[in-house]
Design an enzyme around this catalytic site. Structure first.
Site, PDB file in Angstrom:
ATOM      1  N   TYR A 143     -11.743   5.291  -6.611  1.00 15.40           N
ATOM      2  CA  TYR A 143     -10.999   4.101  -6.189  1.00 15.40           C
ATOM      3  C   TYR A 143     -11.376   3.697  -4.761  1.00 15.40           C
ATOM      4  O   TYR A 143     -11.833   2.586  -4.519  1.00 15.40           O
ATOM      5  CB  TYR A 143      -9.500   4.400  -6.303  1.00 15.40           C
ATOM      6  CG  TYR A 143      -8.610   3.208  -6.064  1.00 15.40           C
ATOM      7  CD1 TYR A 143      -8.612   2.130  -6.945  1.00 15.40           C
ATOM      8  CD2 TYR A 143      -7.748   3.164  -4.965  1.00 15.40           C
ATOM      9  CE1 TYR A 143      -7.789   1.034  -6.731  1.00 15.40           C
ATOM     10  CE2 TYR A 143      -6.925   2.081  -4.755  1.00 15.40           C
ATOM     11  CZ  TYR A 143      -6.939   1.023  -5.637  1.00 15.40           C
ATOM     12  OH  TYR A 143      -6.119  -0.060  -5.426  1.00 15.40           O
TER      13      TYR A 143
ATOM     14  N   ARG B  97      -9.938  11.049  -5.039  1.00 16.36           N
ATOM     15  CA  ARG B  97      -9.558   9.630  -4.973  1.00 16.36           C
ATOM     16  C   ARG B  97     -10.782   8.730  -4.787  1.00 16.36           C
ATOM     17  O   ARG B  97     -10.661   7.524  -4.627  1.00 16.36           O
ATOM     18  CB  ARG B  97      -8.591   9.411  -3.791  1.00 16.36           C
ATOM     19  CG  ARG B  97      -7.360  10.292  -3.875  1.00 16.36           C
ATOM     20  CD  ARG B  97      -6.496  10.170  -2.628  1.00 16.36           C
ATOM     21  NE  ARG B  97      -5.643   9.017  -2.657  1.00 16.36           N
ATOM     22  CZ  ARG B  97      -4.371   9.025  -3.052  1.00 16.36           C
ATOM     23  NH1 ARG B  97      -3.820  10.135  -3.464  1.00 16.36           N
ATOM     24  NH2 ARG B  97      -3.656   7.927  -3.033  1.00 16.36           N
TER      25      ARG B  97
ATOM     26  N   LYS C 149     -13.794   0.428  -3.868  1.00 21.08           N
ATOM     27  CA  LYS C 149     -13.241  -0.685  -3.079  1.00 21.08           C
ATOM     28  C   LYS C 149     -14.095  -0.881  -1.814  1.00 21.08           C
ATOM     29  O   LYS C 149     -14.385  -2.008  -1.426  1.00 21.08           O
ATOM     30  CB  LYS C 149     -11.789  -0.396  -2.688  1.00 21.08           C
ATOM     31  CG  LYS C 149     -10.801  -0.411  -3.871  1.00 21.08           C
ATOM     32  CD  LYS C 149     -10.585  -1.793  -4.424  1.00 21.08           C
ATOM     33  CE  LYS C 149      -9.449  -1.839  -5.447  1.00 21.08           C
ATOM     34  NZ  LYS C 149      -9.321  -3.160  -6.092  1.00 21.08           N
TER      35      LYS C 149
ATOM     36  N   GLY D 197       7.527  15.780   0.328  1.00 22.10           N
ATOM     37  CA  GLY D 197       8.031  14.398   0.299  1.00 22.10           C
ATOM     38  C   GLY D 197       8.035  13.738   1.671  1.00 22.10           C
ATOM     39  O   GLY D 197       8.484  12.607   1.822  1.00 22.10           O
TER      40      GLY D 197
ATOM     41  N   GLN E 256       5.422  12.917   3.343  1.00 24.29           N
ATOM     42  CA  GLN E 256       4.327  11.945   3.472  1.00 24.29           C
ATOM     43  C   GLN E 256       4.937  10.541   3.422  1.00 24.29           C
ATOM     44  O   GLN E 256       5.933  10.323   2.728  1.00 24.29           O
ATOM     45  CB  GLN E 256       3.265  12.154   2.379  1.00 24.29           C
ATOM     46  CG  GLN E 256       3.693  11.904   0.939  1.00 24.29           C
ATOM     47  CD  GLN E 256       4.316  13.118   0.264  1.00 24.29           C
ATOM     48  OE1 GLN E 256       4.981  13.924   0.897  1.00 24.29           O
ATOM     49  NE2 GLN E 256       4.128  13.235  -1.046  1.00 24.29           N
TER      50      GLN E 256
ATOM     51  N   VAL F  75       7.444   4.388  -6.605  1.00 23.63           N
ATOM     52  CA  VAL F  75       8.712   3.665  -6.827  1.00 23.63           C
ATOM     53  C   VAL F  75       8.990   3.487  -8.315  1.00 23.63           C
ATOM     54  O   VAL F  75      10.085   3.805  -8.808  1.00 23.63           O
ATOM     55  CB  VAL F  75       8.706   2.296  -6.102  1.00 23.63           C
ATOM     56  CG1 VAL F  75       9.955   1.501  -6.440  1.00 23.63           C
ATOM     57  CG2 VAL F  75       8.593   2.489  -4.594  1.00 23.63           C
TER      58      VAL F  75
END
Ligand code: UDP
Length: 329
Positions: free
Chosen positions: A145, A142, A149, A207, A209, A188
């Protein structure tokens, strides 16, 4: 009158922010820079305001003689599958993009940046206050990203310290809502688009998390207040998100209940998937008093589902129209 530049203005959050900017009477021009990597012109197709100009270009390459009173730098994919596919491009968009845009700010102008809760990595404290320095792996999957940032935050906070640059930096927690791509890949939108097509919702790991799911309208209201509407001394970083923590499995289960006949399929865990994420909103309460993430995920998911259904229906009717037209020729 103000000239505002928004990088990533054709994206999911960017396009909603542009809508909000165009409600301002003190804005003379809004220039959107977007390379349509994850954004889409369709997200701003409803705008007929002559103050809006869209430039299709990489943010790090955009050049103009114009100077802007406000720059809002949002250009970057935010979905893990998208940013993991092209990590160098993500780093360029965030870091080189910010360096380039700094040159386009008029002296005394304001530079706003959408950073991320990903700067906290896989957090060891919960909820995460802005002072938490995070548990991030700069060699992990990751990192393009998270670290770009973080580096852009460093660039802006150091520019503020050294030369008094006027900045506003937010750290966005998980956001969702209309105008997310069907193939975006975040939880989502993925669950909704899977429920409407394959009927199988892919939950990674067990799931359990958690994330804090913020509906787009609430998030944009916070950005509009912090970036231009409220006169605040505080420059950031400011956590922006819903502080109700809900597991991924709960969200998926909720969607299966809304769409009977859909099922959950468990998939292998994603490497270095953060186990939890929840904003500490203490600073938010002081800086933007009265702001709350009002839309509960049950309601936000329903609105997003309605929007996805409309999009699908529009796509299907366009296909049918095209087929009928071909048959008629
Ligand atoms: N997730 C999932 N199935 C999906 C997409 C995401 O189980 O189809 C999980 C993902 O592994 C993570 C959480 O949902 O634990 C949130 O993922 P998302 O990509 O939305 O955002 P993140 O917070 O990881 O950047």
């Amino acid at each position: 009158m103000n000239r505002v530049l928004v990088s990533g203005g054709c994206g999911f959050l960017g396009s909603h922010l542009v809508d909000s900017l165009l409600l301002r009477a003190d804005v003379e021009r809004v220039v959107v820079i977007d390379n349509l990597w994850t954004g889409a012109l369709a997200n701003l197709a409803h705008v007929s305001d002559s103050r809006l100009f869209i430039e299709i270009c990489d943010v790090e390459r955009f050049a103009t003689a114009d100077r802007f009173d406000e720059v809002i730098h949002m250009a970057s994919p935010a979905s893990p599958p998208w940013y993991m596919r092209e990590p160098l491009r993500v780093i360029r968009a965030n870091v080189e993009g910010a360096l380039n845009l700094l040159n386009l700010l008029r002296p005394g102008g304001r530079f706003c940046f959408t950073s991320t809760s990903e700067v906290y990595g896989d957090p060891l404290v919960s909820p995460q206050p802005e002072s938490y320095r995070g548990s991030v792996d700069c060699t992990g999957p990751r990192s393009s990203y998270d670290e770009s940032k973080r580096c852009t935050e460093a660039l802006l906070f150091e520019s503020q310290r050294v030369s008094g640059l006027d900045i506003r930096v937010v750290r966005l927690f998980n956001a969702y809502g209309p105008r997310t791509r069907a193939d975006d890949g975040r939880a989502v939108s993925n669950f909704i688009s899977q429920a409407l097509t394959s009927r199988m919702l892919t939950v990674h790991g067990d799931g359990l998390q958690t994330r804090s799911w913020g509906y787009v309208d609430d998030i944009i209201e916070a950005l509009a207040r912090f970036f231009w509407r409220d006169a605040c001394e505080y420059r950031g970083p400011l956590n922006v998100g819903n502080n109700r923590e809900v597991s991924v499995l709960d969200v998926a289960t909720h969607i299966t209940k809304l769409l009977p006949g859909t099922r959950i399929k468990f998939m292998p865990p994603v490497p270095q998937d953060p186990t939890n994420r929840r904003p500490d909103l203490t600073i938010m309460k002081r800086v933007l008093p009265g702001w709350t993430a009002d839309v509960p995920y049950e309601e936000g998911v329903r609105r997003t589902l309605d929007w996805f259904r409309l999009q699908m229906a529009a796509r299907e009717s366009a296909i049918r129209y095209e087929e009928d037209r071909r048959m008629a020729v």
